[in-house]
Design a protein around this motif. Structure first.
Motif, PDB file in Angstrom:
ATOM      1  N   TYR A  21     -37.004  38.224  -7.279  1.00 17.61           N
ATOM      2  CA  TYR A  21     -36.124  37.246  -6.641  1.00 17.61           C
ATOM      3  C   TYR A  21     -36.397  37.120  -5.155  1.00 17.61           C
ATOM      4  CZ  TYR A  21     -33.990  38.034 -11.128  1.00 17.61           C
ATOM      5  OH  TYR A  21     -33.788  38.176 -12.475  1.00 17.61           O
ATOM      6  N   ARG A  24     -39.227  34.697  -4.578  1.00 19.95           N
ATOM      7  CA  ARG A  24     -38.834  33.307  -4.798  1.00 19.95           C
ATOM      8  C   ARG A  24     -38.039  32.786  -3.608  1.00 19.95           C
ATOM      9  NH1 ARG A  24     -36.975  34.640 -11.001  1.00 19.95           N
ATOM     10  NH2 ARG A  24     -39.038  35.340 -11.644  1.00 19.95           N
ATOM     11  N   TRP A  54     -41.249  27.255  -8.937  1.00 22.22           N
ATOM     12  CA  TRP A  54     -39.936  27.585  -8.407  1.00 22.22           C
ATOM     13  C   TRP A  54     -39.398  26.484  -7.508  1.00 22.22           C
ATOM     14  CZ3 TRP A  54     -37.186  30.404 -11.186  1.00 22.22           C
ATOM     15  CH2 TRP A  54     -37.757  31.425 -11.947  1.00 22.22           C
ATOM     16  N   LYS A  57     -38.047  23.979  -9.963  1.00 24.76           N
ATOM     17  CA  LYS A  57     -36.819  24.547 -10.530  1.00 24.76           C
ATOM     18  C   LYS A  57     -35.673  24.436  -9.523  1.00 24.76           C
ATOM     19  CE  LYS A  57     -35.500  27.478 -13.933  1.00 24.76           C
ATOM     20  NZ  LYS A  57     -35.529  27.170 -15.340  1.00 24.76           N
ATOM     21  N   PHE A  58     -35.947  24.764  -8.260  1.00 26.87           N
ATOM     22  CA  PHE A  58     -34.919  24.672  -7.236  1.00 26.87           C
ATOM     23  C   PHE A  58     -34.432  23.235  -7.080  1.00 26.87           C
ATOM     24  CE2 PHE A  58     -33.578  23.798  -2.900  1.00 26.87           C
ATOM     25  CZ  PHE A  58     -32.510  24.676  -2.802  1.00 26.87           C
ATOM     26  N   LYS A  60     -34.299  21.012  -9.216  1.00 28.11           N
ATOM     27  CA  LYS A  60     -33.547  20.609 -10.402  1.00 28.11           C
ATOM     28  C   LYS A  60     -32.170  21.275 -10.472  1.00 28.11           C
ATOM     29  CE  LYS A  60     -34.010  20.193 -15.390  1.00 28.11           C
ATOM     30  NZ  LYS A  60     -34.855  20.428 -16.546  1.00 28.11           N
ATOM     31  N   ASP A  64     -28.849  27.851  -8.716  1.00 24.75           N
ATOM     32  CA  ASP A  64     -28.652  28.379 -10.072  1.00 24.75           C
ATOM     33  C   ASP A  64     -29.939  28.961 -10.640  1.00 24.75           C
ATOM     34  OD1 ASP A  64     -25.946  27.873 -10.163  1.00 24.75           O
ATOM     35  OD2 ASP A  64     -26.185  25.911 -11.100  1.00 24.75           O
ATOM     36  N   MET A  65     -31.055  28.821  -9.928  1.00 26.30           N
ATOM     37  CA  MET A  65     -32.298  29.439 -10.371  1.00 26.30           C
ATOM     38  C   MET A  65     -32.250  30.964 -10.223  1.00 26.30           C
ATOM     39  SD  MET A  65     -34.899  28.470  -7.251  1.00 26.30           S
ATOM     40  CE  MET A  65     -36.068  29.824  -7.267  1.00 26.30           C
TER      41      MET A  65
END
Length: 77
Positions: A21, A24, A54, A57-58, A60, A64-65
């Protein structure tokens, strides 16, 4: 800028923690500062494919990722 103020603060906290984490969060912080995706790989230790993944994903699902235990709900409300 990519991150909102509270997202930036949380990413800074997460970046100081444990991988994966922290990596990221470090990549998001680098991108937020205007670094290229290639530069974000250097700062985070992720591959270019991981940084791109990532980031998508972020965009989107935002923070919450990250797992719920890393996100105090009071910070995001």
């Amino acid at each position: 800028m990519l991150l909102e103020a509270q997202e930036r603060r949380l990413c800074e906290e997460i970046a100081a923690g444990q991988a994966p984490y922290s990596q990221r969060a470090s990549a998001l912080l680098a991108l937020d500062r205007g670094a290229t995706q290639a530069a974000a790989t250097q700062e985070s230790g992720l591959t270019i494919g991981q940084v791109r993944y990532w980031l998508r994903k972020f965009r989107k699902i935002r923070m919450d990722m990250f797992p719920d235990e890393l996100l105090p709900q009071s910070e995001l409300e």
